[in-house]
Design a protein around this motif. Structure first.
Motif, PDB file in Angstrom:
ATOM      1  N   PRO A  68       0.816  -1.224   0.000  1.00 16.23           N
ATOM      2  CA  PRO A  68       0.000   0.000   0.000  1.00 16.23           C
ATOM      3  C   PRO A  68       0.847   1.271   0.000  1.00 16.23           C
ATOM      4  O   PRO A  68       1.986   1.271   0.458  1.00 16.23           O
ATOM      5  N   ASN A  69       0.259   2.355  -0.491  1.00 11.97           N
ATOM      6  CA  ASN A  69       0.939   3.655  -0.590  1.00 11.97           C
ATOM      7  C   ASN A  69       0.793   4.495   0.670  1.00 11.97           C
ATOM      8  O   ASN A  69       0.858   5.721   0.613  1.00 11.97           O
ATOM      9  N   THR A  70       0.628   3.874   1.780  1.00 14.25           N
ATOM     10  CA  THR A  70       0.394   4.583   3.040  1.00 14.25           C
ATOM     11  C   THR A  70       1.524   5.547   3.370  1.00 14.25           C
ATOM     12  O   THR A  70       1.276   6.655   3.856  1.00 14.25           O
ATOM     13  N   TYR A  71       2.764   5.155   3.114  1.00 10.64           N
ATOM     14  CA  TYR A  71       3.893   6.037   3.428  1.00 10.64           C
ATOM     15  C   TYR A  71       3.727   7.383   2.712  1.00 10.64           C
ATOM     16  O   TYR A  71       3.779   8.436   3.348  1.00 10.64           O
ATOM     17  N   SER A  72       3.513   7.346   1.403  1.00  4.62           N
ATOM     18  CA  SER A  72       3.379   8.596   0.647  1.00  4.62           C
ATOM     19  C   SER A  72       2.130   9.370   1.032  1.00  4.62           C
ATOM     20  O   SER A  72       2.146  10.602   1.048  1.00  4.62           O
ATOM     21  N   GLU A  73       1.062   8.666   1.343  1.00  9.53           N
ATOM     22  CA  GLU A  73      -0.162   9.350   1.762  1.00  9.53           C
ATOM     23  C   GLU A  73       0.067  10.134   3.053  1.00  9.53           C
ATOM     24  O   GLU A  73      -0.468  11.222   3.229  1.00  9.53           O
ATOM     25  N   ARG A  74       0.877   9.608   3.953  1.00 11.67           N
ATOM     26  CA  ARG A  74       1.131  10.267   5.237  1.00 11.67           C
ATOM     27  C   ARG A  74       2.274  11.270   5.187  1.00 11.67           C
ATOM     28  O   ARG A  74       2.248  12.274   5.874  1.00 11.67           O
ATOM     29  N   ARG A  75       3.324  10.966   4.400  1.00 14.61           N
ATOM     30  CA  ARG A  75       4.555  11.743   4.472  1.00 14.61           C
ATOM     31  C   ARG A  75       4.981  12.380   3.161  1.00 14.61           C
ATOM     32  O   ARG A  75       5.988  13.078   3.111  1.00 14.61           O
ATOM     33  N   GLY A  76       4.261  12.115   2.081  1.00 18.86           N
ATOM     34  CA  GLY A  76       4.663  12.645   0.791  1.00 18.86           C
ATOM     35  C   GLY A  76       5.764  11.798   0.179  1.00 18.86           C
ATOM     36  O   GLY A  76       5.990  10.658   0.579  1.00 18.86           O
ATOM     37  N   HIS A  77       6.457  12.376  -0.781  1.00 22.75           N
ATOM     38  CA  HIS A  77       7.544  11.669  -1.462  1.00 22.75           C
ATOM     39  C   HIS A  77       8.608  11.257  -0.441  1.00 22.75           C
ATOM     40  O   HIS A  77       8.917  12.029   0.474  1.00 22.75           O
ATOM     41  N   PRO A  78       9.176  10.062  -0.579  1.00 24.32           N
ATOM     42  CA  PRO A  78      10.141   9.601   0.419  1.00 24.32           C
ATOM     43  C   PRO A  78      11.353  10.514   0.624  1.00 24.32           C
ATOM     44  O   PRO A  78      11.778  10.711   1.767  1.00 24.32           O
ATOM     45  N   ARG A  79      11.933  11.065  -0.429  1.00 23.92           N
ATOM     46  CA  ARG A  79      13.081  11.975  -0.307  1.00 23.92           C
ATOM     47  C   ARG A  79      14.089  11.477   0.737  1.00 23.92           C
ATOM     48  O   ARG A  79      14.482  12.217   1.646  1.00 23.92           O
ATOM     49  N   LEU A  80      14.533  10.256   0.603  1.00 21.38           N
ATOM     50  CA  LEU A  80      15.380   9.631   1.619  1.00 21.38           C
ATOM     51  C   LEU A  80      16.670  10.396   1.877  1.00 21.38           C
ATOM     52  O   LEU A  80      17.037  10.616   3.034  1.00 21.38           O
ATOM     53  N   ARG A  81      17.368  10.796   0.828  1.00 15.19           N
ATOM     54  CA  ARG A  81      18.624  11.537   1.063  1.00 15.19           C
ATOM     55  C   ARG A  81      18.354  12.831   1.814  1.00 15.19           C
ATOM     56  O   ARG A  81      19.074  13.172   2.740  1.00 15.19           O
ATOM     57  N   MET A  82      17.328  13.568   1.412  1.00 12.91           N
ATOM     58  CA  MET A  82      17.019  14.829   2.074  1.00 12.91           C
ATOM     59  C   MET A  82      16.682  14.602   3.554  1.00 12.91           C
ATOM     60  O   MET A  82      17.112  15.354   4.416  1.00 12.91           O
ATOM     61  N   ARG A  83      15.934  13.568   3.843  1.00 14.52           N
ATOM     62  CA  ARG A  83      15.538  13.302   5.225  1.00 14.52           C
ATOM     63  C   ARG A  83      16.729  12.906   6.098  1.00 14.52           C
ATOM     64  O   ARG A  83      16.664  13.007   7.310  1.00 14.52           O
ATOM     65  N   HIS A  84      17.811  12.443   5.485  1.00 18.67           N
ATOM     66  CA  HIS A  84      18.980  12.014   6.246  1.00 18.67           C
ATOM     67  C   HIS A  84      20.086  13.072   6.322  1.00 18.67           C
ATOM     68  O   HIS A  84      21.065  12.880   7.023  1.00 18.67           O
ATOM     69  N   VAL A  85      19.915  14.183   5.618  1.00 20.01           N
ATOM     70  CA  VAL A  85      20.925  15.245   5.611  1.00 20.01           C
ATOM     71  C   VAL A  85      21.281  15.737   7.021  1.00 20.01           C
ATOM     72  O   VAL A  85      22.446  15.981   7.298  1.00 20.01           O
TER      73      VAL A  85
END
Length: 134
Positions: A68-85
């Motif tokens: 399911p797309n629950t992650y994107s529905e709750r948090r938007g695009h994953p943007r993993l690198r940005m979230r780990h900066v």
């Protein structure tokens, strides 16, 4: 393996093949059990309780692998690198992360093919998060 959905044929996803949501929740749970006692990684998780991070990881991995797309529905695009900066992710952090993730994957007792596919992705993802030399 194919399954019929609403009269059409579709490939069964990796998510389905490995057991769906329960499998990915076990993976995230086992991973964060390792992180909880890791002196290098634990400070990267500002929550007192690792539960929110565990939930985010489980949802992300489920979505990535065809669930399911629950992650994107709750948090938007994953943007993993940005979230780990905000965190220092160097080779040592990369190695520690992969150590806990490999143990978590091994605990799932997947087929050799599924385990390798998952580990290959996780190794790639871990390498892409490195943002600090050393």
């Amino acid at each position: 393996m194919k399954e019929i959905r609403r009269g059409t044929f579709s490939e069964e996803t990796f998510f389905d093949q490995v057991g769906g949501e329960p499998t990915f929740r076990r993976l995230a749970r086992r991973f964060y059990e390792g992180v909880a006692g890791d002196e290098l990684l634990r400070p990267m998780y500002p929550e007192e309780d690792l539960g929110p991070a565990e939930e985010r990881m489980a949802l992300f991995l489920m979505q990535y692998w065809g669930g399911p797309n629950t992650y994107s529905e709750r948090r938007g695009h994953p943007r993993l690198r940005m979230r780990h900066v905000p965190f220092k992710v160097d080779k040592a952090a990369h190695d520690a992360w992969l150590t806990h993730m490999r143990a978590a994957v091994a605990s799932l007792e997947l087929s050799a093919e599924h385990e390798q596919q998952l580990l290959d992705y996780l190794a790639y993802a871990a390498a892409s998060m490195i943002n600090t030399p050393g």
